[in-house]
Design a protein around this motif. Sequence first.
Motif, mmCIF file in Angstrom:
data_model
loop_
_atom_site.group_PDB
_atom_site.id
_atom_site.type_symbol
_atom_site.label_atom_id
_atom_site.label_comp_id
_atom_site.label_asym_id
_atom_site.label_seq_id
_atom_site.Cartn_x
_atom_site.Cartn_y
_atom_site.Cartn_z
ATOM 1 N N ARG A 87 5.565 1.855 -8.186
ATOM 2 C CA ARG A 87 3.967 1.676 -7.687
ATOM 3 C C ARG A 87 3.218 2.910 -8.862
ATOM 4 N NH1 ARG A 87 3.068 1.339 -1.505
ATOM 5 N NH2 ARG A 87 4.849 2.880 -1.410
ATOM 6 N N GLY A 93 1.323 -5.680 -11.308
ATOM 7 C CA GLY A 93 2.341 -5.832 -10.162
ATOM 8 C C GLY A 93 2.931 -7.269 -10.849
ATOM 9 N N ALA A 216 0.733 -12.697 -6.107
ATOM 10 C CA ALA A 216 0.775 -11.925 -4.716
ATOM 11 C C ALA A 216 1.490 -10.748 -4.891
ATOM 12 C CB ALA A 216 1.449 -13.049 -4.058
ATOM 13 N N GLY A 218 1.693 -7.871 -6.928
ATOM 14 C CA GLY A 218 1.251 -6.507 -6.625
ATOM 15 C C GLY A 218 0.812 -6.192 -5.218
ATOM 16 N N SER A 219 0.066 -7.211 -4.431
ATOM 17 C CA SER A 219 -0.395 -6.680 -3.186
ATOM 18 C C SER A 219 0.806 -6.508 -2.227
ATOM 19 C CB SER A 219 -1.415 -7.984 -2.687
ATOM 20 O OG SER A 219 -2.425 -7.965 -3.418
ATOM 21 N N GLU A 222 2.382 -3.274 -2.897
ATOM 22 C CA GLU A 222 1.579 -1.941 -2.375
ATOM 23 C C GLU A 222 2.040 -1.618 -0.949
ATOM 24 O OE1 GLU A 222 -0.427 0.160 -3.913
ATOM 25 O OE2 GLU A 222 0.409 -0.822 -5.847
ATOM 26 N N ASP A 223 2.193 -2.758 -0.191
ATOM 27 C CA ASP A 223 2.691 -2.658 0.956
ATOM 28 C C ASP A 223 3.890 -2.532 1.600
ATOM 29 O OD1 ASP A 223 -0.218 -2.261 1.851
ATOM 30 O OD2 ASP A 223 -0.416 -4.733 1.603
ATOM 31 N N ARG B 51 -2.431 3.763 2.614
ATOM 32 C CA ARG B 51 -3.808 3.182 2.637
ATOM 33 C C ARG B 51 -4.602 4.007 3.636
ATOM 34 N NH1 ARG B 51 -5.053 -2.102 1.759
ATOM 35 N NH2 ARG B 51 -2.894 -2.764 1.583
ATOM 36 N N ASP B 67 -9.674 0.672 -4.668
ATOM 37 C CA ASP B 67 -8.614 0.789 -5.630
ATOM 38 C C ASP B 67 -7.822 1.784 -5.794
ATOM 39 O OD1 ASP B 67 -7.425 0.264 -8.011
ATOM 40 O OD2 ASP B 67 -8.951 0.874 -9.400
ATOM 41 N N ARG B 69 -4.950 1.726 -7.449
ATOM 42 C CA ARG B 69 -4.104 1.689 -8.434
ATOM 43 C C ARG B 69 -4.537 2.170 -9.884
ATOM 44 N NH1 ARG B 69 -2.202 -4.748 -8.436
ATOM 45 N NH2 ARG B 69 -1.843 -4.855 -6.202
#
Lengths: 224, 225
Positions: A87, A93, A216, A218-219, A222-223, B51, B67, B69
């Motif tokens: 990341r 992504g 999708a 990349g998102s 992130e999580d 987050r 953002d 990233r």
Amino acid sequence: MSLAREVWLVAGKDLRVEARSRVTLNQVLPFGAVVLLLFAFALDPDRGLLSEVAPGLFWVAVLLAAVLAVSRSFAVEAEHGAIDGLRLSGLDGASVFLGKTLAIAVQLLLLELVLGIGVVVFYDTAVRSVAVLVLAGVAATVGIAATGTLFGVLAAGLRTRETLVPLLLLPIVAPVMLGATRAFEAGLDGVPSEAWPWVQLLALFAVLYLGVGVLAFGSLLEDA
Amino acid sequence: MRLRAAVCLLGRFPALAGTDLDVHEREVLLLSGPNGAGKTTLLRLLAGLVRLRSGKAEVLGVDLARDRRSHRRRLGFMGHDTLCYDDLTVRENLRFATRSAGATAATADDVLTRVGLEEQADVAHQRLSAGQCRRLSLAVALSRSPDLLLLDEPHAGLDPAGRSMLDSVISEAPSAGTTVIVASHETERVRSLADREVRIVGGRAERAVLERPSVDSAPSAEGGP
């Protein structure tokens, strides 16, 4: 850096990790072979039936092995916080998704080659239309790898990922197994015209999941 | 870099519970505080790895609420893990990190020398000692020539030579244009390198020592005079 270079960077890294650890060679491949052999033992009294259902058994074996390959691909990222490194890398992504998909697809194609030889030998199967088998195999593999990568990252951050990945992945790729089995049946029977609609379906599935993954992943990463 | 009433949740637990913090360019900032105070979460928030639930956070000109990233290629992060792959060598891990950040392989080799891992360059990550892993983690953080360097307990596990090397990295960073934030329990050591110390308690920045502390007036290891 261009998308292609980023994709190759991620794929090269994953393939190098697999080449060193040899998990695919020493565990995933033998697992697929054992599944094929178990089917052979179970249906041994009727070798005619075995030859007839060979395409379906082959793709079941590939799918089960693919679950292991996908789980392995994300288990590697979970060690030492490597997924955080991914990341933080700044890689797009979509590049990470396509790179990991490519690495899994390469491993699966090698696996399919070996298992395919196993099917011919153990199941006494004749191959009549190699081109159909190759096209259907590549399209199905890309679809499985793309779907696996997408659901792999979805489960990556969870402690239950080993059990969750097959639960999520197998129902979604059931159409791939169906299409690939029908295409292989036509290819083995030497009737390519019957295979093309299924090959097209497999290609559509692959493109669809590649598209969903590019958008999708990349998102989801992130999580994770 | 600016945080205002920043809240981060780990599950339902507010690991950061409304933190305000300003960090200036080319500053070396020490984050001190007890275990579980929120220092690691604060660093991970700044890196965009967790987050922001509410409040404001701006890092390197990027609003993290919108953002998480785009600032990452400009920062180096040394956390508790190495962020590396067991089956790759030190050099391969570092080259992956540098190339993914758009830097060259030569940069990776330079950093290897800087952290004293050149002799282990072709050793697999899984064969490194804990201290060598810390050096590799630092190398990965430095490999992208960061504008912001985030270090979480960086001295842990390092031998005396490694600690001296790390001290040099921290003290030389501002002159190279890099802002450094160090979360550490080795407060006495880092205070001598830091421009400022902020104590984190219960997920909040409790107290800031605004001027560079001299040896005589240095706050105690518990966080301040």
